[in-house]
Scaffold this active site. Structure first.
Site, PDB file in Angstrom:
ATOM      1  N   ASP A 127      13.640   1.235 -26.480  1.00 10.34           N
ATOM      2  CA  ASP A 127      13.863  -0.186 -26.075  1.00 10.34           C
ATOM      3  C   ASP A 127      14.193  -0.680 -27.385  1.00 10.34           C
ATOM      4  O   ASP A 127      15.280  -0.442 -28.101  1.00 10.34           O
ATOM      5  CB  ASP A 127      12.357  -0.487 -25.635  1.00 10.34           C
ATOM      6  CG  ASP A 127      12.302  -1.841 -25.138  1.00 10.34           C
ATOM      7  OD1 ASP A 127      12.812  -2.422 -24.177  1.00 10.34           O
ATOM      8  OD2 ASP A 127      11.683  -2.707 -26.002  1.00 10.34           O
ATOM      9  N   HIS A 167      11.644   2.430 -16.880  1.00  6.45           N
ATOM     10  CA  HIS A 167      12.148   2.026 -18.181  1.00  6.45           C
ATOM     11  C   HIS A 167      11.203   2.756 -19.327  1.00  6.45           C
ATOM     12  O   HIS A 167      11.785   3.065 -20.471  1.00  6.45           O
ATOM     13  CB  HIS A 167      11.634   0.561 -18.428  1.00  6.45           C
ATOM     14  CG  HIS A 167      12.087  -0.014 -19.841  1.00  6.45           C
ATOM     15  ND1 HIS A 167      13.239  -0.209 -20.401  1.00  6.45           N
ATOM     16  CD2 HIS A 167      11.068  -0.501 -20.556  1.00  6.45           C
ATOM     17  CE1 HIS A 167      13.303  -0.364 -21.380  1.00  6.45           C
ATOM     18  NE2 HIS A 167      11.871  -0.774 -21.735  1.00  6.45           N
TER      19      HIS A 167
END
Length: 321
Positions: free
Chosen positions: A108, A290
């Site tokens: 991320d 994610h």
């Protein structure tokens, strides 16, 4: 699930004018460093499944809470969180341990920092493993300007910049609920809703999907953000246009070997032209959302170890007379 007490004890390391809270494993493997860089709104603990495996595989594992997170420094100025400062912290961390270069792993926002580090300090990066966020191409328009044109003012990157302090305050008021609602897996698909999605998530009574982690694991994240608040970490987003300018003179091509790990159910889009900027890339896709290394820890570890071993074999072949 990992018991939080099994995670290494941290030390505070002075770097680049701040202190970073750093967790280490595999100190007996000095000379073979790998640095794990967390994303938002995360913590070094997000690498809990990777740390012991990498140490057992012969790596000196270094896992910082980056500036703005955990017990690391939280400078007051927004510009103290730009890409020069964030990558400067990692360079100084290498200097602290006496390393010329290391393998860097990012997820991320951590991936964004690792991409930036590789562009700004290429001699300090040996190999790159990034999860979720592909190489961010630097187009003709600064990133926030571009996102505002395409995605509108409620998109969270834009909102963080155009309405500073608003979202931070909501997250601070709803820390436990926000993180409980955010750290989910197997979420049902739903149509985009109007408004600022993360603010709505922080206030939502009922989370969707399944919990990503145990209550004990989640408590590590909640406790950290209840202590720090969210502003320092959100300030990373408030430097995206500044970063666009700071990267203007960098060679845009990544010359190091790279492993890119995607989650097939991640809302972060895959790159259509990754190899154009990262010619040495190998791509792996996992059946994940994610939070890849936390949702699919065994598959993530296998992908990382397999790729690192392939790189080691290639390196040995190249070094043969």
């Amino acid at each position: 699930m990992v018991n939080p007490t099994d995670f290494p004890e941290p030390t505070l390391v002075p770097v680049n004018g701040v202190e970073l809270e750093v967790f280490e494993a595999g100190r007996e493997n000095v000379g073979n460093p790998i640095v794990l860089c967390h994303g938002w709104p995360e913590h070094a603990f997000s690498w809990r499944y990777q740390v012991p495996v990498l140490a057992a595989a012969g790596y000196h594992v270094i896992v910082p809470n980056q500036r703005g997170y955990g017990n690391s420094s939280r400078p007051a100025e927004v510009t103290d969180y730009d890409i020069e400062h964030l990558t400067g912290d990692l360079v100084a961390l290498l200097d602290h341990y006496g390393y010329e270069k290391a393998t860097f792993v990012g997820h991320d926002w951590g991936a964004n920092v690792v991409w930036g580090l590789t562009l700004l300090h290429p001699t300090r990066v040996d190999k790159v493993i990034n999860l979720s966020l592909p190489y961010p191409e630097r187009g003709e328009t600064p990133w926030i300007e571009f996102m505002e044109q395409v995605l509108g003012g409620d998109f969270y990157f834009v909102h963080f910049n155009r309405q500073p302090g608003v979202a931070d305050a909501v997250f601070d008021q709803n820390t436990s609920r926000f993180l409980r609602n955010l750290y989910r897996k197997n979420e049902p698909a739903r149509a985009p809703q109007p408004g600022m999605a993360l603010i709505d998530l922080a206030r939502a009574e009922a989370p969707l999907g399944e919990p990503l982690m145990s209550d004990g694991e989640l408590a590590v994240f909640v406790s950290a953000f209840e202590s720090t608040g969210f502003t320092g970490s959100v300030n990373w987003y408030r430097n995206l246009d500044r970063n666009w300018h700071l990267l203007a003179d960098a060679d845009p091509i990544i010359h190091q070997p790279v492993l890119m790990i995607y989650g097939d159910r991640d809302m972060v889009a895959k790159s259509a032209n990754l190899a154009e900027f990262v010619p040495g890339v190998e791509v792996v896709s996992l059946d994940s959302g994610h939070w890849i290394q936390q949702e699919k820890p065994e598959e993530t570890n296998q992908a990382i170890l397999k790729w690192l071993e392939q790189q080691a074999v290639t390196s040995r072949l190249v070094q043969r007379p």
